[in-house]
Write an enzyme that holds these catalytic residues in place. Structure first.
Site: not given
Length: 371
Positions: A111, A280
């Site tokens: 990102h 995550y």
């Protein structure tokens, strides 16, 4: 992005004996220097990261720093630059012929954009590695992003560069950050078709996800004929991940890694740089998925039913107070129908696949309906 996910992955690889396999070397990396970082990032952004790293009170939100996603912390520059250094070193080793495969599961920070941090990513190691490989003599590099989130930063770096093909298969931006990555996003005017995006509906599971990957990625990479294949294996596609809405298993992620390995050999002379990314669920998913990735790159895949070492499971219990899985599988039966089985207009996944094929395939001399 807690560092424990990387620690648990490394511990699991070590206790499974993956780092001791013949032909496998674990190498350290130095932080990338300013010259390397500014090959991808704006100089004023790198200076801002360095300043915030020395004193987090200097973080500037205009550069995406000091935000909820990218909080400033002491040593931030060095930590992020070291990830870049690792990916670049591996990429250069591939181009020089010193190794055939390289894995940096700390990397995949897709990102980060030229002028700002974004989505937990400070510096874009994948982009820096690709630039370094091009400078070292690679003529064409293909980048395949399998993260749940659109690989927007890496795409942005190479938007106008016809030497780099970026393919991102991700959950649709209509339901997930960063809100981009649709089929009509195809690259700049001088590099039309260099960016390819497949936006999948929330709720896509193993069969649909693998069907999508196989209906787009091998055809495009094969037609592009890269010198090196770079793949990003963010495992936030998993059903247990708290940030995404895809329902993929560790078994499907393992199958995708195997497919990318095979694609590197069929399309890029075997030269394969595999990176980590998002993910995550730090116990059940990340360590197992990336240990499978390391095993795949070592040319000796782990059987799905491989038990997790008891010392590793005890460590998880001691550190996190929770039980860890017992084997390297979710028990999923991985199977999918290839694109040649026919298109179902009533299926949202098939509609997404066809939109991408019709937008991108003709730009690579491919027939969207049959290739």
């Amino acid at each position: 992005m807690a560092p424990i996910r990387l620690d648990l992955t490394a511990r699991l690889c070590e206790q499974l004996g993956l780092f001791e396999r013949p032909g496998v070397r674990v190498v350290s990396a130095e932080p990338a220097d300013d010259e390397l970082l500014t090959s991808v990032h704006d100089e004023d952004y790198v200076r801002a990261v360095q300043a915030a790293s020395a004193d987090p009170r200097q973080a500037q939100e205009v550069f995406g720093l000091g935000t909820e996603d990218d909080p400033a912390f002491p040593g931030m520059h060095e930590a992020a630059a070291r990830i870049v250094g690792g990916s670049v070193d591996l990429g250069r080793a591939l181009v020089a012929g010193r190794t055939l495969h390289g894995v940096n599961f700390c990397g995949g920070m897709h990102h980060a954009k030229p002028g700002c941090a974004s989505g937990f990513c400070v510096y874009n190691d994948a982009a820096a590695a690709i630039v370094a490989m091009l400078r070292d003599g690679a003529e064409r590099v293909a980048y395949v992003d399998l993260d749940c989130h659109h690989g927007d930063g890496t795409e942005a770096v190479f938007w106008d560069d016809p030497r780099v093909l970026t393919v991102s298969v991700h959950e649709s931006g209509t339901t997930l950050f960063p809100g981009t990555g649709f089929a009509d996003e195809l690259g700049g005017a001088g590099a039309l078709g260099s960016a390819v995006n497949l936006a999948l509906p929330a709720g896509t599971g193993d069969a649909g996800w693998l069907r999508a990957v196989h209906a787009v990625v091998p055809q495009l990479v094969g037609a592009f004929r890269p010198d090196v294949l770079v793949t990003q294996h963010g495992c936030d596609t998993h059903a247990l991940d708290p940030l995404g809405h895809l329902v993929v298993s560790v078994d499907a992620q393992r199958a995708a890694a195997s497919s990318m390995h095979a694609l590197a050999h069929s399309a890029a002379g075997g030269r394969w740089l595999a990176l980590g990314g998002g993910g995550y669920e730090v116990v059940d998913v990340v360590p197992r998925t990336w240990a499978h990735l390391v095993a795949e790159a070592s040319q000796q895949p782990l059987p799905p039913q491989t038990p997790l070492p008891e010392p590793w499971r005890r460590h998880v219990l001691e550190v996190l107070g929770r039980e860890a899985p017992r084997t390297m599988t979710d028990g999923a039966q991985v199977a999918f129908a290839g694109w040649d089985s026919g298109y179902d207009p009533g299926d949202a996944v098939d509609r997404a696949i066809l939109a991408t094929r019709r937008a991108a395939f003709p730009l690579h001399g491919l027939d969207p309906d049959f290739d």
